[in-house]
Design a protein around this motif. Structure first.
Motif, PDB file in Angstrom:
ATOM      1  N   LEU A 109      37.085  54.041  45.171  1.00  0.00           N
ATOM      2  CA  LEU A 109      36.111  53.101  44.619  1.00  0.00           C
ATOM      3  C   LEU A 109      35.521  53.706  43.357  1.00  0.00           C
ATOM      4  CD1 LEU A 109      34.483  50.392  45.231  1.00  0.00           C
ATOM      5  CD2 LEU A 109      32.669  51.904  46.034  1.00  0.00           C
ATOM      6  N   LEU A 110      35.529  52.950  42.268  1.00  0.00           N
ATOM      7  CA  LEU A 110      34.892  53.372  41.028  1.00  0.00           C
ATOM      8  C   LEU A 110      33.508  52.748  40.939  1.00  0.00           C
ATOM      9  CD1 LEU A 110      37.780  53.023  38.387  1.00  0.00           C
ATOM     10  CD2 LEU A 110      36.980  55.094  39.544  1.00  0.00           C
ATOM     11  N   VAL A 111      32.515  53.566  40.636  1.00  0.00           N
ATOM     12  CA  VAL A 111      31.133  53.098  40.497  1.00  0.00           C
ATOM     13  C   VAL A 111      30.615  53.548  39.140  1.00  0.00           C
ATOM     14  CG1 VAL A 111      28.795  53.140  41.443  1.00  0.00           C
ATOM     15  CG2 VAL A 111      30.768  53.301  42.989  1.00  0.00           C
ATOM     16  N   GLY A 112      30.245  52.608  38.288  1.00  0.00           N
ATOM     17  CA  GLY A 112      29.752  52.950  36.968  1.00  0.00           C
ATOM     18  C   GLY A 112      28.328  52.500  36.748  1.00  0.00           C
ATOM     19  N   PHE A 113      27.664  53.164  35.806  1.00  0.00           N
ATOM     20  CA  PHE A 113      26.347  52.735  35.354  1.00  0.00           C
ATOM     21  C   PHE A 113      26.361  52.666  33.832  1.00  0.00           C
ATOM     22  CE2 PHE A 113      22.117  53.625  33.659  1.00  0.00           C
ATOM     23  CZ  PHE A 113      21.396  52.574  34.241  1.00  0.00           C
ATOM     24  N   SER A 114      25.962  51.524  33.267  1.00  0.00           N
ATOM     25  CA  SER A 114      25.832  51.337  31.828  1.00  0.00           C
ATOM     26  C   SER A 114      27.166  51.629  31.123  1.00  0.00           C
ATOM     27  CB  SER A 114      24.693  52.209  31.300  1.00  0.00           C
ATOM     28  OG  SER A 114      24.317  51.844  29.995  1.00  0.00           O
ATOM     29  N   GLN A 115      27.250  52.650  30.282  1.00  0.00           N
ATOM     30  CA  GLN A 115      28.521  52.969  29.629  1.00  0.00           C
ATOM     31  C   GLN A 115      29.595  53.295  30.659  1.00  0.00           C
ATOM     32  OE1 GLN A 115      29.218  56.673  27.285  1.00  0.00           O
ATOM     33  NE2 GLN A 115      29.572  55.300  25.550  1.00  0.00           N
ATOM     34  N   GLY A 116      29.199  53.893  31.778  1.00  0.00           N
ATOM     35  CA  GLY A 116      30.144  54.172  32.846  1.00  0.00           C
ATOM     36  C   GLY A 116      30.736  52.914  33.451  1.00  0.00           C
ATOM     37  N   GLY A 154      25.491  47.673  46.858  1.00  0.00           N
ATOM     38  CA  GLY A 154      26.608  48.529  46.490  1.00  0.00           C
ATOM     39  C   GLY A 154      27.263  49.184  47.688  1.00  0.00           C
ATOM     40  N   ALA A 155      26.450  49.645  48.627  1.00  0.00           N
ATOM     41  CA  ALA A 155      26.997  50.282  49.831  1.00  0.00           C
ATOM     42  C   ALA A 155      27.803  49.292  50.662  1.00  0.00           C
ATOM     43  CB  ALA A 155      25.857  50.867  50.670  1.00  0.00           C
ATOM     44  N   PHE A 156      27.300  48.077  50.803  1.00  0.00           N
ATOM     45  CA  PHE A 156      28.032  47.069  51.571  1.00  0.00           C
ATOM     46  C   PHE A 156      29.342  46.696  50.870  1.00  0.00           C
ATOM     47  CE2 PHE A 156      23.754  45.449  53.396  1.00  0.00           C
ATOM     48  CZ  PHE A 156      23.767  46.476  54.337  1.00  0.00           C
ATOM     49  N   PHE A 157      29.307  46.649  49.534  1.00  0.00           N
ATOM     50  CA  PHE A 157      30.528  46.372  48.780  1.00  0.00           C
ATOM     51  C   PHE A 157      31.543  47.494  48.983  1.00  0.00           C
ATOM     52  CE2 PHE A 157      32.974  46.865  44.789  1.00  0.00           C
ATOM     53  CZ  PHE A 157      33.629  45.639  44.760  1.00  0.00           C
ATOM     54  N   ALA A 158      31.064  48.739  49.011  1.00  0.00           N
ATOM     55  CA  ALA A 158      31.949  49.877  49.245  1.00  0.00           C
ATOM     56  C   ALA A 158      32.624  49.764  50.610  1.00  0.00           C
ATOM     57  CB  ALA A 158      31.172  51.184  49.141  1.00  0.00           C
ATOM     58  N   LEU A 159      31.847  49.436  51.623  1.00  0.00           N
ATOM     59  CA  LEU A 159      32.410  49.284  52.966  1.00  0.00           C
ATOM     60  C   LEU A 159      33.473  48.190  52.992  1.00  0.00           C
ATOM     61  CD1 LEU A 159      29.119  49.499  55.070  1.00  0.00           C
ATOM     62  CD2 LEU A 159      30.975  51.169  55.072  1.00  0.00           C
ATOM     63  N   ILE A 212      34.831  58.152  46.344  1.00  0.00           N
ATOM     64  CA  ILE A 212      34.011  57.358  45.430  1.00  0.00           C
ATOM     65  C   ILE A 212      33.715  58.211  44.204  1.00  0.00           C
ATOM     66  CG2 ILE A 212      31.741  56.303  45.053  1.00  0.00           C
ATOM     67  CD1 ILE A 212      31.795  55.266  47.873  1.00  0.00           C
ATOM     68  N   VAL A 213      34.040  57.669  43.040  1.00  0.00           N
ATOM     69  CA  VAL A 213      33.826  58.367  41.773  1.00  0.00           C
ATOM     70  C   VAL A 213      32.759  57.632  40.976  1.00  0.00           C
ATOM     71  CG1 VAL A 213      34.872  59.108  39.605  1.00  0.00           C
ATOM     72  CG2 VAL A 213      36.184  59.254  41.736  1.00  0.00           C
ATOM     73  N   ALA A 260      39.170  51.108  32.698  1.00  0.00           N
ATOM     74  CA  ALA A 260      40.207  51.959  33.291  1.00  0.00           C
ATOM     75  C   ALA A 260      40.680  51.425  34.636  1.00  0.00           C
ATOM     76  CB  ALA A 260      39.672  53.383  33.447  1.00  0.00           C
ATOM     77  N   GLY A 261      39.745  50.948  35.450  1.00  0.00           N
ATOM     78  CA  GLY A 261      40.106  50.485  36.784  1.00  0.00           C
ATOM     79  C   GLY A 261      41.082  49.330  36.759  1.00  0.00           C
ATOM     80  N   LEU A 262      40.926  48.441  35.784  1.00  0.00           N
ATOM     81  CA  LEU A 262      41.805  47.281  35.691  1.00  0.00           C
ATOM     82  C   LEU A 262      43.143  47.614  35.024  1.00  0.00           C
ATOM     83  CD1 LEU A 262      39.187  44.557  34.722  1.00  0.00           C
ATOM     84  CD2 LEU A 262      40.392  44.796  36.906  1.00  0.00           C
ATOM     85  N   ARG A 263      43.312  48.871  34.626  1.00  0.00           N
ATOM     86  CA  ARG A 263      44.550  49.280  33.956  1.00  0.00           C
ATOM     87  C   ARG A 263      45.255  50.428  34.653  1.00  0.00           C
ATOM     88  NH1 ARG A 263      41.022  46.958  30.666  1.00  0.00           N
ATOM     89  NH2 ARG A 263      41.868  45.465  29.160  1.00  0.00           N
ATOM     90  N   ARG A 264      44.833  50.769  35.856  1.00  0.00           N
ATOM     91  CA  ARG A 264      45.535  51.778  36.647  1.00  0.00           C
ATOM     92  C   ARG A 264      46.894  51.221  37.080  1.00  0.00           C
ATOM     93  NH1 ARG A 264      44.373  56.900  37.465  1.00  0.00           N
ATOM     94  NH2 ARG A 264      44.679  56.811  39.732  1.00  0.00           N
TER      95      ARG A 264
END
Length: 233
Positions: free
Chosen positions: A113-120, A216-221, A21-22, A127-131
């Motif tokens: 799993l990519l996890v972002g906050f605000s600008q992230g 978020g944790a449940f989504f990660a699982l 998880i990044v 980026a995730g949709l273009r890997r």
């Protein structure tokens, strides 16, 4: 030469890394801002290593902090084309980091799993949709979607050919990026046939509450296809 980035890590509790998880922090913060989430999630994700890289640029408004690209305020009056250009500049930096991290642990994007906050969140979606291969999922807190008109050309697919799942979470009282941005992004993603779930955290501003962390944790699982353990989040 692509700029190299790094940041704080939390190793897999089991000492065997099967997922990665990044976390991508927001404008005017750094990797230390989100890595504490790992402490709350590692009981239900014991085979997951967490890493939160520092953005490559010094923040224009806070020299002690970082930015993925420059932003103006208020964001509603900022230039969308400048956001797009900033994301395009940041994307190869993040991609190189992700490629190196996956190689380090012998994993593929199916374990990411990519996890972002605000600008992230802007960067995680961009980026995730273009890997070349999509990550297992994209989780975005308090962010917005940049360049929806380009979604049709975003190639990322899971190994089964489907689009990666996305969960957007936003505070109802966010005065930095309005919660309306979440609903707009969800509609734009749906128009591009990209699945998107959302959760509105009632009474929360530009931040993450306990309910948002639990969702978020449940989504990660779910995204990483991990059987839900009995441990509390």
């Amino acid at each position: 030469m692509v700029t190299r980035i790094d940041g704080p890590r939390v190793a897999a509790k089991s000492r065997t890394t099967k997922q990665l998880i990044v976390f991508l922090h927001g404008y005017g913060a750094d990797g230390n801002d989100l890595i504490a989430i790992a402490q709350q999630w590692q009981n239900v994700l014991p085979d997951t290593t967490f890493v939160s890289p520092h953005a490559p640029e010094i923040c224009a408004l806070a020299p002690q902090a970082r930015q993925w690209f420059p932003l103006g305020f208020p964001l509603s009056e900022d230039d969308p084309e400048a956001h797009w250009a900033g994301l395009e500049k940041a994307r190869p930096v993040l991609d190189a980091f992700l490629d190196a991290e996956l190689k380090r642990y012998g994993l593929s994007d199916a374990n990411l799993l990519l996890v972002g906050f605000s600008q992230g969140t802007m960067l995680a979606l961009h980026a995730g949709l273009r890997r070349p291969q999509a990550p297992a999922g994209i989780l975005g807190y308090s962010g917005m979607l940049v360049g929806p008109e380009h979604l049709a050309s975003a190639p990322a697919r899971l190994v089964n050919g489907q689009r990666p799942p996305i969960l957007l979470i936003h505070g109802s009282q966010d005065d930095v990026i309005s919660a309306e941005a979440m609903f707009v992004a969800a509609d734009q993603l749906a128009e591009a046939e990209i699945p998107c779930q959302w959760h509105l955290s009632t009474g929360i501003g530009h931040g993450i509450d306990g309910g948002g962390l639990q969702h978020g944790a449940f989504f990660a699982l779910q995204s990483l296809k991990i059987k839900r353990p009995n441990a509390a989040v």
